[in-house]
Design an enzyme around this catalytic site. Structure first.
Site, PDB file in Angstrom:
ATOM      1  N   CYS A  33     -16.226   1.922   0.737  1.00 49.13           N
ATOM      2  CA  CYS A  33     -15.113   1.033   1.102  1.00 49.13           C
ATOM      3  C   CYS A  33     -14.704   1.190   2.561  1.00 49.13           C
ATOM      4  CB  CYS A  33     -13.930   1.280   0.174  1.00 49.13           C
ATOM      5  SG  CYS A  33     -13.204   2.925   0.318  1.00 49.13           S
TER       6      CYS A  33
ATOM      7  N   HIS B  84      -7.467   0.498  -6.355  1.00 49.26           N
ATOM      8  CA  HIS B  84      -7.677  -0.279  -5.126  1.00 49.26           C
ATOM      9  C   HIS B  84      -8.387  -1.574  -5.537  1.00 49.26           C
ATOM     10  CE1 HIS B  84      -7.858  -1.231  -1.034  1.00 49.26           C
ATOM     11  NE2 HIS B  84      -8.750  -0.371  -0.595  1.00 49.26           N
TER      12      HIS B  84
ATOM     13  N   GLN C 252     -10.310  -3.984  -3.073  1.00 47.05           N
ATOM     14  CA  GLN C 252     -11.600  -3.482  -2.610  1.00 47.05           C
ATOM     15  C   GLN C 252     -12.691  -3.779  -3.634  1.00 47.05           C
ATOM     16  OE1 GLN C 252     -12.235  -1.796   0.497  1.00 47.05           O
ATOM     17  NE2 GLN C 252     -14.290  -2.398  -0.164  1.00 47.05           N
TER      18      GLN C 252
ATOM     19  N   ASP D 132     -17.160   7.501  -1.492  1.00 48.62           N
ATOM     20  CA  ASP D 132     -15.911   7.329  -0.744  1.00 48.62           C
ATOM     21  C   ASP D 132     -15.595   8.695  -0.116  1.00 48.62           C
ATOM     22  OD1 ASP D 132     -13.478   6.383   0.204  1.00 48.62           O
ATOM     23  OD2 ASP D 132     -12.487   6.330  -1.750  1.00 48.62           O
TER      24      ASP D 132
ATOM     25  N   ARG E  49       0.876  -1.180   0.000  1.00 49.30           N
ATOM     26  CA  ARG E  49       0.000   0.000   0.000  1.00 49.30           C
ATOM     27  C   ARG E  49       0.906   1.220   0.000  1.00 49.30           C
ATOM     28  NH1 ARG E  49      -5.289   1.492   3.517  1.00 49.30           N
ATOM     29  NH2 ARG E  49      -6.112   0.089   1.941  1.00 49.30           N
TER      30      ARG E  49
ATOM     31  N   ARG F 259     -13.636  -8.396   2.164  1.00 47.89           N
ATOM     32  CA  ARG F 259     -12.206  -8.213   1.902  1.00 47.89           C
ATOM     33  C   ARG F 259     -11.453  -9.491   2.274  1.00 47.89           C
ATOM     34  NH1 ARG F 259     -10.004  -3.142   1.625  1.00 47.89           N
ATOM     35  NH2 ARG F 259      -8.156  -4.331   1.027  1.00 47.89           N
TER      36      ARG F 259
HETATM   37  N1  NVA Z   1      -9.930   6.650  -1.399  1.00 49.74           N
HETATM   38  C1  NVA Z   1      -9.528   6.279  -0.048  1.00 49.74           C
HETATM   39  C2  NVA Z   1      -9.737   4.816   0.161  1.00 49.74           C
HETATM   40  C3  NVA Z   1      -9.374   4.330   1.536  1.00 49.74           C
HETATM   41  C4  NVA Z   1      -9.542   2.866   1.699  1.00 49.74           C
HETATM   42  C5  NVA Z   1      -8.084   6.665   0.166  1.00 49.74           C
HETATM   43  O1  NVA Z   1      -7.270   6.462  -0.736  1.00 49.74           O
HETATM   44  O2  NVA Z   1      -7.767   7.172   1.253  1.00 49.74           O
HETATM   45  N1   CP Z   2     -11.205  -0.002   2.604  1.00 49.61           N
HETATM   46  C1   CP Z   2      -9.932  -0.072   3.007  1.00 49.61           C
HETATM   47  O1   CP Z   2      -9.015  -0.336   2.233  1.00 49.61           O
HETATM   48  O2   CP Z   2      -9.781   0.124   4.338  1.00 49.61           O
HETATM   49  P1   CP Z   2      -8.394   0.306   5.128  1.00 49.61           P
HETATM   50  O3   CP Z   2      -7.823   1.633   4.717  1.00 49.61           O
HETATM   51  O4   CP Z   2      -8.794   0.263   6.573  1.00 49.61           O
HETATM   52  O5   CP Z   2      -7.472  -0.820   4.771  1.00 49.61           O
END
Ligand code: NVA
Ligand code: CP
Length: 300
Positions: free
Chosen positions: A257, A131, A134, A217, A104, A285
């Site tokens: 998500c 992502h 997800q 989101d 990540r 997930r």
């Molecule tokens: N769009 C959000 C998703 C978090 C799971 C981010 O990138 O922070």
């Molecule tokens: N939806 C998601 O990826 O959550 P986290 O940021 O908690 O991993």
């Protein structure tokens, strides 16, 4: 032999993706029945987190344990990555010690470079561009609640962010219509918009009218927190509330998500309401990624 990676949904064929979703629902049932299924005994997943996570970390870690393997949590703070060791060197070293790596990070290029130097499968656990894990969970959830998503209409409300871009890929691979409603300046690159299936508007009501699934989101993704205040002003009309949900199809589902900001992109009423499937979505997930790990690590 080159390892099999999962950096975006496009790394799988539509048939493989459907196979992952089927297997994910099967693994969900096995897990609920308390079955022991340990095909990954002795295997190790390295997990590099350059951004925060609850769901991604817990689902991969628990998933590997349930499949008989284990997972290592690696943060730049306590590895040499944080002190400037190149991603290419890190990939070459870690991939000689573990069986798969999840990353990540912000830049999609970092994940691509890691994968190019890895001997083992690399999984994208979120970048600024995608992502995909997800989306596996979201689609599994849709299939479990409503059946095939093919030919259905999905409304995306808000930021043209990593999740939105992954929905755009999914629309092509799963053959559903995607209507994106985003304020000016926050829509995804229009050159990525496929004329047949994906449309862009600034009007949230137009996007949700008759939709089978409404998705939103956060307005400021990780890394964009400094823009939070200006984003709140721009995104306010895109909040998913009961009025907007009432314009979707009668049996429309709501997904997010998570983590969610109640009172910003979604009201508490919708998030906690009867159309919301966010808790199943979060649970999936676990099952979807177990199915993905089986595909990447066990299939020839
Ligand atoms: N769009 C959000 C998703 C978090 C799971 C981010 O990138 O922070
Ligand atoms: N939806 C998601 O990826 O959550 P986290 O940021 O908690 O991993």
């Amino acid at each position: 032999m080159q390892p099999r990676h999962f950096l975006t949904l496009d790394d799988c064929t539509p048939e493989e993706l459907l196979g992952i979703l089927r297997r994910a629902s099967e693994l969900r049932r096995l897990h609920a029945d308390g079955a022991v299924h340990t095909p990954l005994t002795g295997r190790v997943l390295g997990m590099i987190f350059e951004k925060s996570s609850t769901r991604t970390r817990v689902s991969f870690e628990a998933g590997m344990a349930q499949l008989g393997g284990s997972a290592l949590f690696l943060s730049p703070r306590d590895t040499q990555l944080g002190r400037g060791e190149p991603i290419e060197d890190t990939a070459r070293v870690i991939s000689r010690m573990v069986d798969a790596v999840m990353i990540r990070t912000s830049s999609h290029d970092t994940v691509t470079r890691f994968a190019d130097h890895s001997r083992v499968p690399v999984i994208n656990g979120l970048t600024d561009d995608a992502h995909p894990c997800q989306l596996l969970a979201d689609l599994q959830t849709y299939f479990e609640h409503r059946g095939d998503i093919r030919g259905r209409t999905v409304a995306w409300l808000g930021d043209g962010n990593n999740m939105c871009l992954s929905y755009m890929r999914a629309a092509r691979l799963f053959d559903f219509r995607l209507r994106i409603a985003a304020p000016e300046g926050y829509a995804p690159d229009p050159s990525l918009v496929d004329g047949d299936r994906i449309s862009l508007t600034t009007d949230p009501a137009a996007a949700v009218t008759g939709a089978d699934l409404v998705v939103t989101d956060v307005w400021a993704s990780m890394g964009f927190e400094a823009e939070q205040q200006e984003r709140i002003a721009a995104f306010r009309p895109y909040q998913v509330d009961a009025g907007l949900m009432a314009q979707a199809a009668e049996d429309a589902l709501f997904m997010h998500c998570l983590p969610a900001h109640r009172g910003e992109e979604v009201t508490a009423e919708v998030l906690e309401g009867a159309q919301s499937v966010v808790w199943d979505e979060a649970e999936n997930r676990l099952h979807a990624q177990k199915a993905l790990l089986e595909l990447l690590l066990l299939k020839e």
